[in-house]
Design an enzyme around this catalytic site. Structure first.
Site, mmCIF file in Angstrom:
data_model
loop_
_atom_site.group_PDB
_atom_site.id
_atom_site.type_symbol
_atom_site.label_atom_id
_atom_site.label_comp_id
_atom_site.label_asym_id
_atom_site.label_seq_id
_atom_site.Cartn_x
_atom_site.Cartn_y
_atom_site.Cartn_z
ATOM 1 N N PRO A 42 11.834 10.589 49.389
ATOM 2 C CA PRO A 42 12.389 11.944 49.274
ATOM 3 C C PRO A 42 13.913 12.006 49.311
ATOM 4 C CG PRO A 42 11.757 11.536 51.535
ATOM 5 C CD PRO A 42 11.435 10.268 50.768
ATOM 6 N N GLU A 43 14.590 10.851 49.281
ATOM 7 C CA GLU A 43 16.029 10.823 49.544
ATOM 8 C C GLU A 43 16.830 11.726 48.611
ATOM 9 O OE1 GLU A 43 14.409 7.023 51.306
ATOM 10 O OE2 GLU A 43 14.037 8.236 49.522
ATOM 11 N N ALA A 44 16.521 11.731 47.314
ATOM 12 C CA ALA A 44 17.318 12.525 46.372
ATOM 13 C C ALA A 44 17.284 14.002 46.726
ATOM 14 C CB ALA A 44 16.818 12.308 44.940
ATOM 15 N N LEU B 20 20.648 12.375 49.152
ATOM 16 C CA LEU B 20 20.913 10.962 49.418
ATOM 17 C C LEU B 20 20.299 10.105 48.316
ATOM 18 C CD1 LEU B 20 19.946 11.137 53.201
ATOM 19 C CD2 LEU B 20 22.277 11.023 52.287
ATOM 20 N N LEU C 191 17.202 15.231 49.551
ATOM 21 C CA LEU C 191 18.015 15.428 50.752
ATOM 22 C C LEU C 191 19.493 15.187 50.469
ATOM 23 C CD1 LEU C 191 15.658 13.504 53.214
ATOM 24 C CD2 LEU C 191 15.869 15.990 52.967
#
Length: 257
Positions: A147-149, A153, A151
Site C-alpha cells: 500500500p506504500e504508494a 511512499l 501513503l
C-alpha cells in the site's frame, strides 16, 4: 534443536540444516520496526555453512501487518519514524534505508534457500519480507498488499525487484500503484505463491517442501539455486557459460578430484 531470541522480537530455531526465523509480536500482528530489520540482518550475518534452508514465519494469526504504526509519525524526534527520515539529508536517509534493506536481501544469499510461510496478512514490509524469500507457501486466507504508494511512499525493502521477477512488469506495476490485496488463489496463479494450503496444513506443507529441498546433495542443490538465480539477469550466452562451469565443478567433485 536450538532456539535463540534476537532483539526486535525476532526468534530463531535451528534444527540441523534448517533455520526458522519467526517474527514474534503476535499481539501487534508482527508489525515491523527498525529493530526488526536490524535483528533480521544480524541473523543473516551469523549464518554458517551448515544452514541450507531458512524458513521465515510470523507468530499468531498474521505473517506481518507491515510497518509499526508508531513509525508513521511525522515528528522528527520519533526515533526511526518517517519524520526523522524525512528530516535527514538525502544521503543519510538513503544510507539508513540501505541498512534496513540488509535485513531482507540476505534471504537470497548463496548457499541457502529461503521459504516464507505466510498466513493471514502480509502487508507492506510484511509482503516485502515474503517476497524477499525464494519460495512462498500461503494459507488459503493469506493475502499480500503493497500500500506504500497510497501513503505517499514507495516500497523500499527490496520488494519491487522480486515482485517484477515473479509476476512481470505490468502486473507488478498495477499491484504497487493500486495497493490492492492479492489473495492466495491469485498469488498461486501468478507465481507469487508456490503452494496454497489450508491453515491447518501450513506446517506440514512447509516441512514437506524443506525435506524435498534438503534431500538433494548439498553441492548440487547450491549450484542449482545459484544457476536459477543468475538466469533471471544473464543473457543466454552468459547463462550457458554459468551452466558449463557449474557442471564441471559437480563432475570434478563426483569424480573425487
Amino acid at each position: 534443536m536450538t532456539a535463540a531470541e534476537v532483539d526486535g522480537r525476532v526468534r530463531t530455531t535451528r534444527d540441523g540444516a534448517v533455520l526458522t526465523v519467526t517474527l514474534d509480536r503476535p499481539d501487534q500482528l508482527n508489525a515491523q520496526t527498525p529493530a526488526t530489520w536490524s535483528a533480521l540482518a544480524e541473523v543473516g550475518a551469523s549464518l554458517d555453512d551448515g544452514v541450507r534452508v531458512v524458513v521465515v514465519r510470523g507468530a499468531g494469526r498474521s505473517f506481518s501487518a507491515g510497518l509499526d504504526r508508531s513509525l508513521f509519525s511525522t515528528d522528527p524526534s520519533t526515533p526511526g519514524g518517517l519524520g526523522e527520515l524525512g528530516a535527514m539529508p538525502a544521503e543519510l536517509t538513503q544510507e539508513r534505508i540501505r541498512s534496513y534493506q540488509a535485513g531482507f536481501r540476505w534471504l537470497r544469499s548463496p548457499g541457502i534457500v529461503s521459504v516464507a510461510a505466510v498466513q493471514g496478512h502480509a502487508i507492506g514490509a510484511g509482503a516485502q519480507l515474503a517476497l524477499a524469500c525464494d519460495l512462498r507457501v500461503l494459507t488459503e486466507d493469506a493475502s499480500l498488499r503493497l500500500p506504500e504508494a497510497g501513503l505517499g511512499l514507495v516500497p523500499d525493502l527490496t520488494g519491487t525487484s522480486t515482485l517484477t521477477e515473479l509476476v512481470g512488469y505490468s502486473r507488478a506495476l498495477e499491484i504497487c500503484l493500486t495497493g490492492r490485496a492479492v489473495g492466495a488463489a491469485e498469488a498461486l496463479a501468478t507465481g507469487l505463491a508456490n503452494a496454497v494450503v489450508p491453515a491447518a496444513g501450513l506446517d506440514e506443507a512447509v516441512a514437506g517442501l524443506v525435506a524435498a529441498i534438503t534431500a538433494a546433495p548439498v553441492g548440487a542443490s547450491r549450484e542449482t539455486a545459484a544457476l536459477v538465480r543468475s538466469a533471471v539477469r544473464n543473457d543466454p550466452e552468459a547463462q550457458d557459460a554459468a551452466e558449463r562451469a557449474a557442471q564441471s565443478r559437480r563432475l570434478a567433485e563426483l569424480a573425487g578430484r
